[in-house]
Design a protein around this motif. Sequence first.
Motif, short mmCIF file in Angstrom:
data_model
loop_
_atom_site.label_atom_id
_atom_site.label_comp_id
_atom_site.label_asym_id
_atom_site.label_seq_id
_atom_site.Cartn_x
_atom_site.Cartn_y
_atom_site.Cartn_z
N LEU A 170 76.61 17.22 -13.99
CA LEU A 170 75.53 17.83 -13.63
C LEU A 170 75.08 17.69 -12.43
CD1 LEU A 170 73.49 19.94 -14.99
CD2 LEU A 170 72.05 18.21 -15.51
N GLU A 171 74.99 18.75 -11.74
CA GLU A 171 74.55 18.84 -10.19
C GLU A 171 73.09 18.52 -10.22
OE1 GLU A 171 74.92 21.45 -6.08
OE2 GLU A 171 75.81 22.25 -7.83
N LYS A 172 72.54 17.88 -9.23
CA LYS A 172 71.06 17.88 -9.12
C LYS A 172 70.57 18.76 -8.12
CE LYS A 172 71.18 12.62 -8.90
NZ LYS A 172 71.12 11.36 -8.17
N GLN A 173 69.62 19.79 -9.11
CA GLN A 173 69.16 20.82 -8.27
C GLN A 173 67.84 20.90 -8.82
OE1 GLN A 173 70.98 24.31 -8.80
NE2 GLN A 173 73.05 23.85 -8.11
N PRO A 174 66.80 20.94 -7.93
CA PRO A 174 65.29 21.12 -8.27
C PRO A 174 64.91 22.22 -9.17
CG PRO A 174 65.49 21.61 -6.04
CD PRO A 174 66.92 21.53 -6.61
N GLU A 175 64.20 22.21 -10.12
CA GLU A 175 63.58 23.42 -10.90
C GLU A 175 62.26 23.77 -10.13
OE1 GLU A 175 63.20 25.90 -12.75
OE2 GLU A 175 64.66 24.80 -14.13
N ALA A 189 54.73 21.30 -18.46
CA ALA A 189 55.19 21.75 -20.13
C ALA A 189 56.31 20.60 -20.56
CB ALA A 189 55.86 23.28 -19.96
N HIS A 190 55.82 20.30 -22.05
CA HIS A 190 56.50 19.00 -22.53
C HIS A 190 58.05 19.33 -22.43
CE1 HIS A 190 53.21 17.16 -23.99
NE2 HIS A 190 52.87 18.08 -24.70
N GLY A 191 58.56 20.42 -22.63
CA GLY A 191 60.05 20.78 -22.74
C GLY A 191 60.83 20.81 -21.36
N ARG A 192 59.86 20.82 -20.18
CA ARG A 192 60.51 21.07 -18.90
C ARG A 192 60.66 19.70 -17.90
NH1 ARG A 192 57.36 26.06 -16.41
NH2 ARG A 192 58.89 25.93 -14.87
N THR A 193 61.59 19.82 -16.92
CA THR A 193 61.75 18.56 -16.16
C THR A 193 61.60 19.22 -14.67
OG1 THR A 193 64.01 18.17 -15.99
CG2 THR A 193 62.85 17.21 -17.99
N LEU A 194 61.83 18.17 -13.61
CA LEU A 194 61.88 18.79 -12.37
C LEU A 194 63.42 19.09 -11.74
CD1 LEU A 194 59.45 16.30 -10.55
CD2 LEU A 194 58.82 18.48 -11.66
N PHE A 195 64.25 19.02 -12.84
CA PHE A 195 65.67 19.21 -12.28
C PHE A 195 66.23 20.51 -13.40
CE2 PHE A 195 65.02 14.76 -11.48
CZ PHE A 195 65.43 14.67 -9.87
N LYS A 196 67.08 21.36 -12.85
CA LYS A 196 67.62 22.40 -13.69
C LYS A 196 68.56 22.06 -14.50
CE LYS A 196 66.99 26.16 -10.21
NZ LYS A 196 68.07 27.19 -9.36
N GLY A 197 68.44 22.36 -15.84
CA GLY A 197 69.32 21.94 -16.61
C GLY A 197 69.08 20.79 -17.61
N VAL A 198 67.89 20.22 -16.97
CA VAL A 198 67.60 19.14 -17.90
C VAL A 198 66.23 19.18 -18.77
CG1 VAL A 198 66.89 16.56 -17.80
CG2 VAL A 198 68.44 17.33 -16.08
N GLN A 199 66.14 19.15 -19.80
CA GLN A 199 65.20 19.17 -20.89
C GLN A 199 64.52 17.92 -21.26
OE1 GLN A 199 64.15 22.51 -21.11
NE2 GLN A 199 65.49 23.00 -19.63
N ARG A 200 63.32 18.06 -21.88
CA ARG A 200 62.64 16.66 -22.31
C ARG A 200 62.49 17.54 -23.83
NH1 ARG A 200 58.90 16.91 -19.36
NH2 ARG A 200 58.98 15.27 -18.27
N LEU A 201 62.99 16.63 -24.83
CA LEU A 201 62.36 16.68 -26.19
C LEU A 201 60.88 16.67 -26.38
CD1 LEU A 201 63.48 17.41 -28.96
CD2 LEU A 201 63.85 15.10 -29.50
#
Length: 333
Positions: A170-175, A189-201
């Motif tokens: 996965l390429e490191k890209q900011p969200e 939001a609980h499901g989002r992170t600061l990186f595109k393509g990376v989610q938090r359960l």
Amino acid sequence: MSGIIGICYQNGRSIDRTELERITDSIAHRGPDGSGIWLEGGVGLGHRMLWTTPESLKEQLPLVSSRGDFVITADARIDNRDDLARQLNLTLSVDIPDSALILAAYEAWGENCPTKLVGDFSFAIWDKRKRAIFAARDRIGIKPFYYHYREGRVFAFASEIAPLFQAADLEKQPEQDAIREILATFAIAHGRTLFKGVQRLPPASTLMLCDGNLDVRRYWEPIAGQGRRKPDLAGHIEEFRHLFGEAVRAQIRSAYPIGCLLGGGLDAASVLCVAARLVPDRTRLSSYSMVFDLLPCDEREFIEQTVQQTGVGECYHRGRRGPRRGLGRFAGM
């Protein structure tokens, strides 16, 4: 605080053992007491172990069920072990780790098993029968669980974000939207992170990946009180005392001396006072406190009153100057 990782390729690619070991070892700081991997075809699980409870000293993860149908990797501390054992008709002993109880709960209740668990946990189970991954996170979200999913290609999860960049190419890209949100509201939001393509359960949620379909669901919501109840101050006090004591009792299940982070407030002081009653051996219980000589707020007066009341050992950590006495290894509260 152990560490877990997992990779599930969906494009026919097989897991490379050396690569899985390298990615697992990238979170060695989360678990210095041992490591393990399991792989089969395009599925691989990894674990880094941190010993805390007596049961964890004999725990080996990833763990394969007795019939070989399920494999689990977990960062978990299950507090209702006795109750679970009764429901599952198991004879409980120190030789049965928390991960084995989670597996037994999954075999008995399937995707509803997290509703039966009390404690802090994030875990993932490879279900060979369904060719599916099932994962869950505790109600409050104490234990972390991050993941990346590219349909038809790869699903990867880990206790931290960094291993996902290796595991999923996965390429490191900011969200950008998430960054704006956290800067504007100091919340995310609980499901989002600061990186595109990376989610938090999210906390109190399960995840099921089966036949290429990813399904995330909540299994628990706090229930608000309904209507007005007649005030019963004595009853409320007694109920709170019971629940508070049980919460502290669960946290002192430890294979090591217990450390309590102590400030000048009522919350930490209350925890230490209850723990002191539950742990009469003062060699197994200590407090440690952060103090800052250059700041106007000094809580030492209140900290020392609590220490004198409980009779426990104390340790001050003065900013960046280092502790007055070594902390050693603690199972902290």
